[in-house]
Design an enzyme around this catalytic site. Structure first.
Site, PDB file in Angstrom:
ATOM      1  N   LEU A  43       0.815  -1.218   0.000  1.00 38.93           N
ATOM      2  CA  LEU A  43       0.000   0.000   0.000  1.00 38.93           C
ATOM      3  C   LEU A  43       0.847   1.266   0.000  1.00 38.93           C
ATOM      4  O   LEU A  43       0.526   2.231  -0.688  1.00 38.93           O
ATOM      5  CB  LEU A  43      -0.957  -0.021   1.184  1.00 38.93           C
ATOM      6  CG  LEU A  43      -2.171  -0.913   0.926  1.00 38.93           C
ATOM      7  CD1 LEU A  43      -3.035  -1.026   2.176  1.00 38.93           C
ATOM      8  CD2 LEU A  43      -3.005  -0.380  -0.234  1.00 38.93           C
ATOM      9  N   GLY A  45       4.212   1.706  -0.995  1.00 38.17           N
ATOM     10  CA  GLY A  45       4.977   1.868  -2.232  1.00 38.17           C
ATOM     11  C   GLY A  45       4.075   1.973  -3.454  1.00 38.17           C
ATOM     12  O   GLY A  45       4.353   2.758  -4.375  1.00 38.17           O
ATOM     13  N   ARG A 337      -3.955  -2.815  21.854  1.00 36.61           N
ATOM     14  CA  ARG A 337      -3.408  -4.166  21.669  1.00 36.61           C
ATOM     15  C   ARG A 337      -2.373  -4.543  22.723  1.00 36.61           C
ATOM     16  O   ARG A 337      -2.342  -5.676  23.189  1.00 36.61           O
ATOM     17  CB  ARG A 337      -2.766  -4.249  20.292  1.00 36.61           C
ATOM     18  CG  ARG A 337      -3.799  -4.128  19.224  1.00 36.61           C
ATOM     19  CD  ARG A 337      -3.220  -4.057  17.847  1.00 36.61           C
ATOM     20  NE  ARG A 337      -4.331  -3.988  16.915  1.00 36.61           N
ATOM     21  CZ  ARG A 337      -4.201  -3.880  15.608  1.00 36.61           C
ATOM     22  NH1 ARG A 337      -2.999  -3.814  15.078  1.00 36.61           N
ATOM     23  NH2 ARG A 337      -5.254  -3.831  14.836  1.00 36.61           N
ATOM     24  N   HIS A 429       3.045  -9.016  15.306  1.00 39.02           N
ATOM     25  CA  HIS A 429       2.153  -8.590  14.238  1.00 39.02           C
ATOM     26  C   HIS A 429       2.687  -7.395  13.439  1.00 39.02           C
ATOM     27  O   HIS A 429       2.562  -7.350  12.227  1.00 39.02           O
ATOM     28  CB  HIS A 429       0.820  -8.212  14.890  1.00 39.02           C
ATOM     29  CG  HIS A 429      -0.205  -7.722  13.935  1.00 39.02           C
ATOM     30  ND1 HIS A 429      -0.715  -8.519  12.936  1.00 39.02           N
ATOM     31  CD2 HIS A 429      -0.841  -6.528  13.813  1.00 39.02           C
ATOM     32  CE1 HIS A 429      -1.616  -7.831  12.247  1.00 39.02           C
ATOM     33  NE2 HIS A 429      -1.694  -6.620  12.750  1.00 39.02           N
TER      34      HIS A 429
HETATM   35  C1  LIG Z   1      -2.697 -10.206   9.037  1.00 36.28           C
HETATM   36  C2  LIG Z   1      -2.559  -8.715   9.097  1.00 36.28           C
HETATM   37  C3  LIG Z   1      -3.694  -7.917   9.142  1.00 36.28           C
HETATM   38  C4  LIG Z   1      -3.575  -6.539   9.207  1.00 36.28           C
HETATM   39  N1  LIG Z   1      -4.700  -5.784   9.247  1.00 36.28           N
HETATM   40  C5  LIG Z   1      -4.602  -4.436   9.283  1.00 36.28           C
HETATM   41  C6  LIG Z   1      -5.765  -3.619   9.298  1.00 36.28           C
HETATM   42  O1  LIG Z   1      -6.892  -4.099   9.275  1.00 36.28           O
HETATM   43  N2  LIG Z   1      -5.601  -2.268   9.329  1.00 36.28           N
HETATM   44  C7  LIG Z   1      -4.371  -1.685   9.352  1.00 36.28           C
HETATM   45  O2  LIG Z   1      -4.286  -0.463   9.382  1.00 36.28           O
HETATM   46  N3  LIG Z   1      -3.245  -2.452   9.321  1.00 36.28           N
HETATM   47  C8  LIG Z   1      -3.332  -3.800   9.287  1.00 36.28           C
HETATM   48  N4  LIG Z   1      -2.196  -4.559   9.257  1.00 36.28           N
HETATM   49  C9  LIG Z   1      -0.890  -3.906   9.085  1.00 36.28           C
HETATM   50  C10 LIG Z   1      -0.729  -3.496   7.605  1.00 36.28           C
HETATM   51  O3  LIG Z   1      -1.292  -4.468   6.780  1.00 36.28           O
HETATM   52  C11 LIG Z   1       0.720  -3.322   7.207  1.00 36.28           C
HETATM   53  O4  LIG Z   1       1.391  -2.549   8.143  1.00 36.28           O
HETATM   54  C12 LIG Z   1       0.801  -2.618   5.854  1.00 36.28           C
HETATM   55  O5  LIG Z   1       0.002  -3.264   4.903  1.00 36.28           O
HETATM   56  C13 LIG Z   1       2.240  -2.534   5.372  1.00 36.28           C
HETATM   57  O6  LIG Z   1       2.228  -1.952   4.107  1.00 36.28           O
HETATM   58  P1  LIG Z   1       3.584  -1.570   3.387  1.00 36.28           P
HETATM   59  O7  LIG Z   1       3.211  -1.046   2.045  1.00 36.28           O
HETATM   60  O8  LIG Z   1       4.396  -0.713   4.272  1.00 36.28           O
HETATM   61  O9  LIG Z   1       4.371  -2.956   3.237  1.00 36.28           O
HETATM   62  P2  LIG Z   1       3.972  -4.357   2.557  1.00 36.28           P
HETATM   63  O10 LIG Z   1       2.545  -4.470   2.207  1.00 36.28           O
HETATM   64  O11 LIG Z   1       4.574  -5.394   3.443  1.00 36.28           O
HETATM   65  O12 LIG Z   1       4.736  -4.337   1.190  1.00 36.28           O
HETATM   66  C14 LIG Z   1       6.113  -4.536   1.120  1.00 36.28           C
HETATM   67  C15 LIG Z   1       6.522  -4.484  -0.333  1.00 36.28           C
HETATM   68  O13 LIG Z   1       7.930  -4.476  -0.392  1.00 36.28           O
HETATM   69  C16 LIG Z   1       8.391  -5.456  -1.295  1.00 36.28           C
HETATM   70  N5  LIG Z   1       9.724  -5.825  -0.833  1.00 36.28           N
HETATM   71  C17 LIG Z   1      10.122  -6.157   0.415  1.00 36.28           C
HETATM   72  N6  LIG Z   1      11.444  -6.319   0.455  1.00 36.28           N
HETATM   73  C18 LIG Z   1      11.889  -6.083  -0.804  1.00 36.28           C
HETATM   74  C19 LIG Z   1      13.168  -6.079  -1.398  1.00 36.28           C
HETATM   75  N7  LIG Z   1      14.281  -6.303  -0.693  1.00 36.28           N
HETATM   76  N8  LIG Z   1      13.248  -5.838  -2.724  1.00 36.28           N
HETATM   77  C20 LIG Z   1      12.139  -5.579  -3.467  1.00 36.28           C
HETATM   78  N9  LIG Z   1      10.912  -5.526  -2.934  1.00 36.28           N
HETATM   79  C21 LIG Z   1      10.798  -5.787  -1.621  1.00 36.28           C
HETATM   80  C22 LIG Z   1       7.347  -6.517  -1.296  1.00 36.28           C
HETATM   81  O14 LIG Z   1       7.416  -7.251  -2.504  1.00 36.28           O
HETATM   82  C23 LIG Z   1       6.084  -5.659  -1.178  1.00 36.28           C
HETATM   83  O15 LIG Z   1       5.726  -5.202  -2.451  1.00 36.28           O
HETATM   84  C24 LIG Z   1      -2.305  -5.947   9.228  1.00 36.28           C
HETATM   85  C25 LIG Z   1      -1.164  -6.741   9.194  1.00 36.28           C
HETATM   86  C26 LIG Z   1      -1.286  -8.124   9.153  1.00 36.28           C
HETATM   87  C27 LIG Z   1      -0.062  -8.948   9.227  1.00 36.28           C
END
Ligand SMILES: Cc1cc2nc3c(=O)[nH]c(=O)nc-3n(C[C@H](O)[C@H](O)[C@H](O)COP(=O)(O)OP(=O)(O)OC[C@H]3O[C@@H](n4cnc5c(N)ncnc54)[C@H](O)[C@@H]3O)c2cc1C
Length: 670
Positions: A43, A45, A337, A429
């Site tokens: 979300l 990136g 939490r 989590h």
């Molecule tokens: C089961 C679960 C339920 C959740 N429910 C909620 C909720 O209801 N509400 C809420 O606010 N939050 C919730 N969260 C937390 C939330 O989902 C995450 O904090 C958030 O989605 C993280 O988004 P992000 O874009 O930072 O990372 P991510 O979605 O983890 O994306 C990481 C990206 O980085 C890429 N990547 C990683 N390392 C590399 C690398 N070295 N090279 C290239 N690409 C790489 C991956 O391919 C991916 O595209 C939940 C978490 C979990 C585990």
């Protein structure tokens, strides 16, 4: 280097607006000559890549999955917060700001959190415009529910699949730009290091995970959006591939790492079933809106349940201990939490756990079935409905709200949660800690940004439910696209960054040497062997409850595991092919360093705050007896660690936190 958070001056309500009015902009024609690398398309990136491309920059986006749609963000269940006050229950930007700072136990930067609250409403508008199917009420308006740690309903949701729906929105926004050629998407590519030229981030080294080829990519700025590091515990609710490699590699190249010990242990997860499990499953916090948490009040009942001689449904109401409602009457089952997790641990440690391992509590919907059932019977005009009819009607409502979660539970535990209470237990989590960033979301390396869960930002020592999606999308859609322009405005005459330079040569060599080492090492133990051992130390000694002795032992034990890893790890296969074991080896090597810094950070922070509970820092009397004791005199700072070789040698820099708009208070949910 002194830390400068670059928080703009002026009243908190005007900071962001005034700042945006004054920053330097890049004109549309010049944006066409500027390249930005975005690593990670969850979300954070995904929204950043789409928005930067929409603005006119040339974006190169990287993800290790085969599609941005598979980022870990897809797993988010419960919802996303926004201060829209659609429910008319008294919400406002200030209240969301206040709840978030208080929920984070006063360890976050006020100005960032206020900005987050300010842009939260825009996120909902943006996502609705993209077609995200948020739940609606009977009249067609967007519906809200409540999450832990707040007294209003501000959580927007799409059943139990909010992350998936939001990600589809961000992904379609990205796709439009991929089709226009403004985003070049590199799926199945893993960033293995960052390249700095003249002190600025100017590119990355990535591995094509299908062919094994090592590639150089250059840009004028690099954005890291690679998610959290919860898998340092081995078992967590995170996706199996979630890792810290990008964040850790930039840390080793100069980006400070903030508050590594601030980790969220979520109270409502499916309990661990044995030693051969590779992941844990979350039951969304939204369930605590309707589920009541309890354990038997009598130890003999708990023992009988543990031995399989008694069922929860056989325990009379007066013999149940709804311990959250008992201890925290104001917030009840919706305490934050960290508080709910520790309370579950306390009951289970005292012997009242309700499964064979003694590490589970009940989440019971019986009262909600009855409550909703009675309401439905009235709505439907049923005269004297039977108890069965009422329960059935109530179950229908619960199914509408959380059906997919109930189904998931039944598939994993093989028990029908409509008939018997769910069993839950805390699990790792979310990581509030992460790469240190200033108000612009820039790290301590010029031109290197970090967004989403990968940065430390807004949640302090504890994240409130539904705030991660809000923060990731705020960073990606509404904050970074402004702040990065201010930096890039200096680069309009720079021209393409060449990858044919000694800086790229050097980093590429480091990456290749490490891969060569793994493939050639004649070890005898699998990567998972070491990861599990690390996870056990982390859970036992750096988990829900921490003390000086355990933390010192953890640091020594993690170091010893790391040393053994480098001698004994065995990676089958070759470097020039798809090789998941090789991918894992690199990630676990990084976790083995991060874990030690994590323990060191926990050791230094001799106070209890949010998810970080130090046994030495507990209230000894009064109404708060037994609760966490924060120490604002000595610890009202963000710890930002500078890499200096071994994790134990890292140097602590303190970003002192100032609270001008919120009075520092003891966090009470009683
Ligand atoms: C089961 C679960 C339920 C959740 N429910 C909620 C909720 O209801 N509400 C809420 O606010 N939050 C919730 N969260 C937390 C939330 O989902 C995450 O904090 C958030 O989605 C993280 O988004 P992000 O874009 O930072 O990372 P991510 O979605 O983890 O994306 C990481 C990206 O980085 C890429 N990547 C990683 N390392 C590399 C690398 N070295 N090279 C290239 N690409 C790489 C991956 O391919 C991916 O595209 C939940 C978490 C979990 C585990």
């Amino acid at each position: 280097m002194a830390l400068d958070s670059k928080v703009p001056k002026g009243p908190i309500k005007d900071k962001w607006t005034t700042y945006k009015d004054k920053i330097d902009l890049v004109n549309p024609a010049n944006k066409r000559h500027i390249d930005v690398i975005v690593v990670g398309t969850g979300l954070a990136g995904g929204s950043a890549a789409a928005t930067l491309a929409e603005l006119g920059y040339n974006v190169k986006a990287f993800a290790y999955q085969d599609s941005p749609r598979r980022a870990h963000s897809i797993a988010a269940q419960g919802g996303i917060n926004a201060a829209k006050n659609y429910m008319g229950d008294g919400d406002s930007n200030y209240r969301l700001f206040y709840d978030t700072v208080k929920g984070g136990d006063y360890r976050s930067r006020e100005a960032n959190v206020y900005r987050l609250a300010e842009v939260s409403g825009n996120i909902i508008d943006q996502c609705v415009a993209q077609g995200v199917p948020f739940a609606r009420d009977y009249g067609g308006l967007l519906d809200n529910r409540s999450f832990g740690g707040v007294l209003v309903s501000r959580t927007f949701y799409a059943k139990g699949q909010t992350g998936q729906q939001l990600l589809l929105g961000a992904y379609s926004a990205m796709n439009r730009q991929i089709a226009r050629g403004k985003i070049e998407m590199f799926n199945r590519h893993e960033m293995l290091d960052v390249v700095k030229v003249d002190g600025k981030a100017r590119g990355i080294i990535a591995r094509d995970l299908i062919t094994g080829e090592i590639e150089r990519h250059s840009a004028h700025a690099v954005v890291i959006a690679t998610g959290g590091y919860g898998n340092v515990y081995f078992l967590s609710t995170n996706a199996m591939g979630s890792n810290a490699t990008a964040a850790w590699k930039i840390h080793k190249k100069g980006a400070y790492f903030a508050n590594p010990c601030f980790t969220q242990i979520h109270p409502t997860c499916i309990p661990r079933s044995g030693d051969y499990q590779s992941k844990l499953t979350l039951m969304s916090e939204s369930l605590r809106n309707d589920g009541r948490i309890w354990v038997p009040a009598k130890i003999e009942d708990a023992k009988a349940i543990q031995e399989g001689k008694l069922k929860p449904t056989q325990i009379a109401e007066e013999d149940r201990d709804y311990y959250l409602e008992r201890r925290y009457p104001a917030f009840g089952n919706l305490v934050p939490r960290d508080v709910a997790s520790r309370a579950a641990k306390e009951r289970c440690d005292a012997g009242f756990g309700v499964n064979a391992t003694g590490e589970a509590v009940y989440l019971d919907f019986a009262a909600a079935f009855e409550r909703y059932g009675k309401e439905q019977a009235k709505i439907k005009g049923l005269n004297s409905p039977s108890n069965e009819e009422i329960i059935k009607l109530g179950q229908g409502i619960i199914e509408e709200k959380y059906g997919n979660l109930f189904q998931m539970y039944e598939k994993i535990i093989a028990e029908n949660p409509y008939e018997t209470p769910m069993m839950i237990y805390p699990a790792t989590h979310y990581t509030m800690g992460g790469v240190w960033v200033d108000y612009n979301l820039m790290t301590t390396v010029p031109g290197l940004y970090c967004i989403g869960e990968a940065n430390f930002s807004d949640h302090g020592a504890n994240r409130l439910g539904a705030s991660a999606l809000m923060q990731g999308l705020a960073d990606g859609y509404f904050v970074l696209p402004y702040t990065i322009g201010d930096y890039l405005s200096d680069d309009i005459r720079t021209g393409k960054i060449s990858t044919d330079s000694k800086e790229f040569d050097e980093v590429e060599k480091e990456v290749k040497d490490r891969i060569k080492f793994f493939i050639n090492n004649k070890g005898t133990k699998s990567v998972d062997h070491f990861h599990k051992r690390l996870g056990k130390v982390m859970w036992d000694k750096v988990g829900m409850s921490r003390n000086e002795k355990d933390l010192k032992e953890a640091m020594a034990e993690i170091k010893a595991i790391r040393e053994e890893f480098w001698k004994e790890v065995k990676v089958p296969g070759t470097a020039n092919q798809m090789n998941p074991e090789l991918e894992k080896a690199g990630r676990v090597a990084d976790f083995l360093e991060l874990g030690e810094l994590f323990a060191k950070d926990a050791l230094v922070r001799n106070e209890s705050c949010g998810g970080h509970f130090r046994e030495e820092s507990v209230e000894l009397d009064g109404e708060q007896k037994g609760e966490a004791k924060r120490n604002d005199t000595d610890f009202a700072f963000v710890s930002a660690w500078e890499h200096k070789g071994e994790p134990s040698d890292a140097i602590l820099h303190k970003e002192e936190l100032e609270f001008k708009d919120i009075e520092l208070k003891q966090r009470s949910y009683k």
